[in-house]
Design a protein around this motif. Structure first.
Motif, PDB file in Angstrom:
ATOM      1  N   MET A  72     -16.162 -99.029 -17.360  1.00 24.14           N
ATOM      2  CA  MET A  72     -15.676 -97.749 -16.868  1.00 24.14           C
ATOM      3  C   MET A  72     -14.550 -97.217 -17.749  1.00 24.14           C
ATOM      4  N   GLN A  73     -13.658 -98.104 -18.209  1.00 29.68           N
ATOM      5  CA  GLN A  73     -12.565 -97.667 -19.062  1.00 29.68           C
ATOM      6  C   GLN A  73     -13.073 -97.168 -20.412  1.00 29.68           C
ATOM      7  N   GLU A  74     -14.168 -97.728 -20.897  1.00 37.75           N
ATOM      8  CA  GLU A  74     -14.761 -97.226 -22.139  1.00 37.75           C
ATOM      9  C   GLU A  74     -15.297 -95.809 -21.948  1.00 37.75           C
ATOM     10  N   VAL A  75     -15.909 -95.562 -20.800  1.00 38.91           N
ATOM     11  CA  VAL A  75     -16.379 -94.212 -20.488  1.00 38.91           C
ATOM     12  C   VAL A  75     -15.193 -93.256 -20.405  1.00 38.91           C
ATOM     13  N   TYR A  76     -14.118 -93.687 -19.757  1.00 42.74           N
ATOM     14  CA  TYR A  76     -12.935 -92.841 -19.611  1.00 42.74           C
ATOM     15  C   TYR A  76     -12.348 -92.457 -20.966  1.00 42.74           C
ATOM     16  N   LEU A  77     -12.206 -93.445 -21.864  1.00 45.68           N
ATOM     17  CA  LEU A  77     -11.637 -93.155 -23.176  1.00 45.68           C
ATOM     18  C   LEU A  77     -12.518 -92.208 -23.971  1.00 45.68           C
ATOM     19  N   ASP A  78     -13.831 -92.296 -23.772  1.00 44.70           N
ATOM     20  CA  ASP A  78     -14.749 -91.418 -24.494  1.00 44.70           C
ATOM     21  C   ASP A  78     -14.645 -89.980 -23.992  1.00 44.70           C
ATOM     22  N   ILE A  79     -14.631 -89.779 -22.682  1.00 50.05           N
ATOM     23  CA  ILE A  79     -14.599 -88.411 -22.165  1.00 50.05           C
ATOM     24  C   ILE A  79     -13.238 -87.766 -22.389  1.00 50.05           C
ATOM     25  N   MET A  80     -12.177 -88.576 -22.587  1.00 49.54           N
ATOM     26  CA  MET A  80     -10.860 -88.004 -22.840  1.00 49.54           C
ATOM     27  C   MET A  80     -10.752 -87.380 -24.228  1.00 49.54           C
ATOM     28  N   LEU A  81     -11.820 -87.480 -25.037  1.00 48.39           N
ATOM     29  CA  LEU A  81     -11.864 -86.747 -26.298  1.00 48.39           C
ATOM     30  C   LEU A  81     -12.067 -85.261 -26.054  1.00 48.39           C
ATOM     31  N   ASP A  82     -12.455 -84.894 -24.834  1.00 47.03           N
ATOM     32  CA  ASP A  82     -12.638 -83.490 -24.482  1.00 47.03           C
ATOM     33  C   ASP A  82     -11.282 -82.790 -24.461  1.00 47.03           C
ATOM     34  N   ALA A  83     -11.176 -81.671 -25.169  1.00 46.62           N
ATOM     35  CA  ALA A  83      -9.885 -80.986 -25.315  1.00 46.62           C
ATOM     36  C   ALA A  83      -9.379 -80.457 -23.981  1.00 46.62           C
ATOM     37  N   GLN A  84     -10.270 -79.869 -23.176  1.00 44.11           N
ATOM     38  CA  GLN A  84      -9.811 -79.312 -21.906  1.00 44.11           C
ATOM     39  C   GLN A  84      -9.344 -80.401 -20.951  1.00 44.11           C
ATOM     40  N   LEU A  85     -10.093 -81.498 -20.882  1.00 41.85           N
ATOM     41  CA  LEU A  85      -9.716 -82.590 -19.986  1.00 41.85           C
ATOM     42  C   LEU A  85      -8.374 -83.180 -20.396  1.00 41.85           C
ATOM     43  N   THR A  86      -8.151 -83.297 -21.705  1.00 42.68           N
ATOM     44  CA  THR A  86      -6.849 -83.772 -22.185  1.00 42.68           C
ATOM     45  C   THR A  86      -5.747 -82.804 -21.774  1.00 42.68           C
ATOM     46  N   GLY A  87      -6.019 -81.508 -21.927  1.00 47.95           N
ATOM     47  CA  GLY A  87      -5.006 -80.496 -21.622  1.00 47.95           C
ATOM     48  C   GLY A  87      -4.618 -80.452 -20.155  1.00 47.95           C
ATOM     49  N   ILE A  88      -5.594 -80.459 -19.260  1.00 44.93           N
ATOM     50  CA  ILE A  88      -5.275 -80.315 -17.836  1.00 44.93           C
ATOM     51  C   ILE A  88      -4.652 -81.590 -17.261  1.00 44.93           C
ATOM     52  N   THR A  89      -5.057 -82.758 -17.778  1.00 41.23           N
ATOM     53  CA  THR A  89      -4.427 -83.991 -17.295  1.00 41.23           C
ATOM     54  C   THR A  89      -2.980 -84.080 -17.776  1.00 41.23           C
ATOM     55  N   MET A 293     -10.608 -77.622 -11.109  1.00 39.80           N
ATOM     56  CA  MET A 293     -10.493 -77.811  -9.662  1.00 39.80           C
ATOM     57  C   MET A 293     -10.256 -79.276  -9.325  1.00 39.80           C
ATOM     58  N   LEU A 294     -10.917 -80.161 -10.054  1.00 36.78           N
ATOM     59  CA  LEU A 294     -10.801 -81.589  -9.776  1.00 36.78           C
ATOM     60  C   LEU A 294      -9.404 -82.103 -10.087  1.00 36.78           C
ATOM     61  N   VAL A 295      -8.867 -81.731 -11.245  1.00 38.46           N
ATOM     62  CA  VAL A 295      -7.592 -82.286 -11.698  1.00 38.46           C
ATOM     63  C   VAL A 295      -6.398 -81.500 -11.172  1.00 38.46           C
ATOM     64  N   LEU A 296      -6.504 -80.157 -11.174  1.00 38.77           N
ATOM     65  CA  LEU A 296      -5.366 -79.315 -10.806  1.00 38.77           C
ATOM     66  C   LEU A 296      -5.519 -78.644  -9.443  1.00 38.77           C
ATOM     67  N   HIS A 297      -6.693 -78.768  -8.828  1.00 40.98           N
ATOM     68  CA  HIS A 297      -6.992 -78.182  -7.512  1.00 40.98           C
ATOM     69  C   HIS A 297      -6.994 -76.661  -7.532  1.00 40.98           C
ATOM     70  N   GLN A 298      -7.045 -76.055  -8.669  1.00 43.41           N
ATOM     71  CA  GLN A 298      -7.146 -74.608  -8.820  1.00 43.41           C
ATOM     72  C   GLN A 298      -7.526 -74.315 -10.270  1.00 43.41           C
ATOM     73  N   THR A 299      -7.799 -73.038 -10.581  1.00 40.64           N
ATOM     74  CA  THR A 299      -8.300 -72.707 -11.921  1.00 40.64           C
ATOM     75  C   THR A 299      -7.454 -71.683 -12.668  1.00 40.64           C
ATOM     76  N   THR A 301      -4.344 -71.233 -13.407  1.00 44.84           N
ATOM     77  CA  THR A 301      -3.276 -71.589 -14.345  1.00 44.84           C
ATOM     78  C   THR A 301      -3.826 -72.049 -15.683  1.00 44.84           C
ATOM     79  N   THR A 302      -5.150 -72.249 -15.755  1.00 50.25           N
ATOM     80  CA  THR A 302      -5.769 -72.653 -17.028  1.00 50.25           C
ATOM     81  C   THR A 302      -6.820 -71.657 -17.498  1.00 50.25           C
TER      82      THR A 302
END
Length: 409
Positions: A72-89, A293-299, A301-302
C-alpha cells in the motif's frame, strides 16, 4: 548532575529474542538500542501502479491473518507524483504545521521558558510534519535516537512500510509479520496517528490513477488529431522518389513551408472534431474536484469559479477541517510527546501542556485597541511589541496627551 550523550543505532538482530523493558531497565539506552533491529533495505519498485495494484495492496493491508503495509505504501508513493495531490495535501498540512506551537501553564498562559524547548527546533518541526502526514499515509512511528544532556537532538521517522499498527509491530523485513512490539520501548518509539491507520490516500489512489490514464489518452489524441496530417501526391511510382518526398515531409517538422519537385501536390487534412478533447478535459476536471473534496472537503480554494459568498462558505468549511486537524495534533503532542520530553529530562511541570498561539489580525486588532486607548486605558509595552511586531524604546506616561486624528475636510 552528570550528563552523558546517548545515541541509538540500528544494529543487532533480536527478532527471535525479544527484549522486555520494565522498571529501571526502561531507562537503559543500550537495551532500547537493542530493540531497533537491522532493518532490511527494501528496493522500491518504480513501475507505474494501476488499479489492480491498488486492489491487491488493499487486500494485503486489510488481511486479518497476515497484514502487510509495504504494498500500500508503494502505491501511495507512486500516486503522490501527481502534482495536484501533492499540492492539496501540502496545502492542508501547512495550515497546521505553520502555526506557532507553545507550551502554556495550568492557567493557559504561555510559558516562555518551556516554549524555548521546542521553538525553532528542527526535530520538533519534523515531528509535527510527519505526524500530520499520517492523515494521508496512515500510522507512523517516530524514533528518538539522539538525546544529549536531557535534550532531544535528533529523531528518525521510520518508513511506514515497516510499521503494522494493527499488530503494534515494527518489522525489519517487510515480507514478514515478525518484529518488535514498539510498545515495549515507550518514549523512544512513539506511534503517531492523526485519524485512521490506513490514511486518505487509500481513497485517493483510484482517482489519481484514472486521471493519469486520461492524461495519457489525451496525449495520444493530440498526437493523432492535434497536428494536421500532410499528404503528398506524386506522379512518379518510383520507390526512391516516394522515400525522398517522405523524408522531406518529415524534415518539415513544424515549419510552414517545404520545397518539393514539380508535380508534387501537398494536401493538409485538419481534424474536423475540434471539441473531442473535452471528453478527456472534463473527466480530468471531475477527478480533480473529487480529490479536492476528499482532502480539503471543498473545491473553491483550489479550483476557479463561484461567487464571493460561495467562496466564503468553502473557506469556512476548510477552516473547520483545519481546526479538527489542530485538535488531533495537540492531543498527540500532549498525550505522547510531552510525557516523552519529561522522561528525557525536560523540566516541564505537571499541568503544563502544548497549545497553539492565537494570532491576531493587526488591522482589526488596532481598531479594538484604539477604543481602549480612547477610554483611558494604557496598553503594556510587551503586548504592543508582540501583537504589532514593533520595538518600543519607552512608553508614554498617563499625563502624555494622545494626539487626536486630524479632521477631514
Amino acid at each position: 548532575m552528570k550528563y552523558t550523550q546517548t545515541t541509538t543505532d540500528i544494529s543487532g538482530n533480536l527478532l527471535y529474542k525479544p527484549v522486555k523493558l520494565s522498571g529501571g531497565a526502561s531507562k537503559d539506552v543500550k537495551k532500547v538500542t537493542q530493540l531497533m533491529l537491522d532493518a532490511v533495505k527494501q528496493h522500491r519498485r518504480l513501475w507505474r501502479k494501476e488499479i489492480n495494484h491498488w486492489q491487491q495492496a488493499r487486500q494485503i493491508r486489510h488481511s486479518l491473518e497476515f497484514p502487510q503495509n509495504y504494498p500500500m505504501q508503494e502505491v501511495y508513493l507512486d500516486i503522490m507524483l501527481d502534482a495536484q495531490l501533492t499540492g492539496i495535501t501540502q496545502n492542508r498540512t501547512f495550515r497546521t504545521t505553520n502555526k506557532e506551537y507553545i507550551i502554556v501553564n495550568a492557567e493557559g498562559k504561555k510559558d516562555d521558558k518551556c516554549t524555548e524547548f521546542i521553538k525553532e527546533k528542527s526535530w520538533f518541526e519534523k515531528f509535527i510534519e510527519y505526524t500530520h502526514e499520517t492523515t494521508y499515509f496512515g500510522t507512523g512511528l517516530v524514533w528518538f535516537n539522539n538525546i544529549l544532556k536531557g535534550e532531544i537532538k535528533g529523531i528518525e521517522t521510520i518508513d511506514r512500510a515497516h510499521v503494522i499498527p494493527e499488530l503494534g509491530l515494527f518489522v525489519p523485513d517487510v515480507n514478514t509479520n515478525k518484529g518488535l512490539q514498539y510498545a515495549d520501548a515507550p518514549h523512544y518509539l512513539i506511534e503517531v496517528q492523526m485519524y485512521d491507520s490506513i490514511g486518505l490516500l487509500e481513497k485517493a489512489a483510484p482517482f489519481t490513477i484514472l486521471k493519469r490514464h486520461s492524461w495519457g489518452s489525451w496525449d495520444e489524441f493530440e498526437e493523432l488529431f492535434g497536428v494536421p496530417i500532410r499528404i503528398a501526391k506524386i506522379a512518379s511510382q518510383s520507390e526512391s522518389v516516394k522515400q525522398e518526398v517522405a523524408g522531406w515531409l518529415e524534415e518539415m517538422g513544424s515549419s510552414p513551408y517545404g520545397v518539393f519537385p514539380i508535380g508534387t501536390e501537398i494536401e493538409i487534412k485538419e481534424n474536423s472534431k475540434g471539441d473531442a478533447f473535452n471528453v478527456f478535459y472534463h473527466k480530468i476536471q471531475a477527478l480533480r474536484e473529487e480529490l479536492s473534496m476528499l482532502v480539503l472537503h471543498q473545491t473553491m480554494t483550489t479550483e476557479n469559479g463561484g461567487s464571493k459568498a460561495q467562496g466564503t462558505v468553502h473557506e469556512n468549511t476548510l477552516g473547520e477541517l483545519v481546526f479538527a486537524d489542530e485538535k488531533k495534533m495537540l492531543s498527540i503532542l500532549n498525550d505522547k510527546l510531552l510525557p516523552a520530553m519529561r522522561f528525557f529530562g525536560y523540566p516541564i511541570p505537571e499541568g503544563f501542556k502544548f497549545s497553539i498561539a492565537q494570532t491576531k489580525d493587526t488591522k482589526e486588532q488596532i481598531k479594538i485597541d484604539q477604543v481602549f486607548i480612547q477610554g483611558g486605558y494604557i496598553l503594556k509595552q510587551s503586548y504592543i511589541e508582540e501583537v504589532y511586531g514593533t520595538e518600543i524604546e519607552s512608553m508614554p506616561t498617563q499625563a502624555t496627551k494622545i494626539p487626536s486624528e486630524p479632521k477631514k475636510n
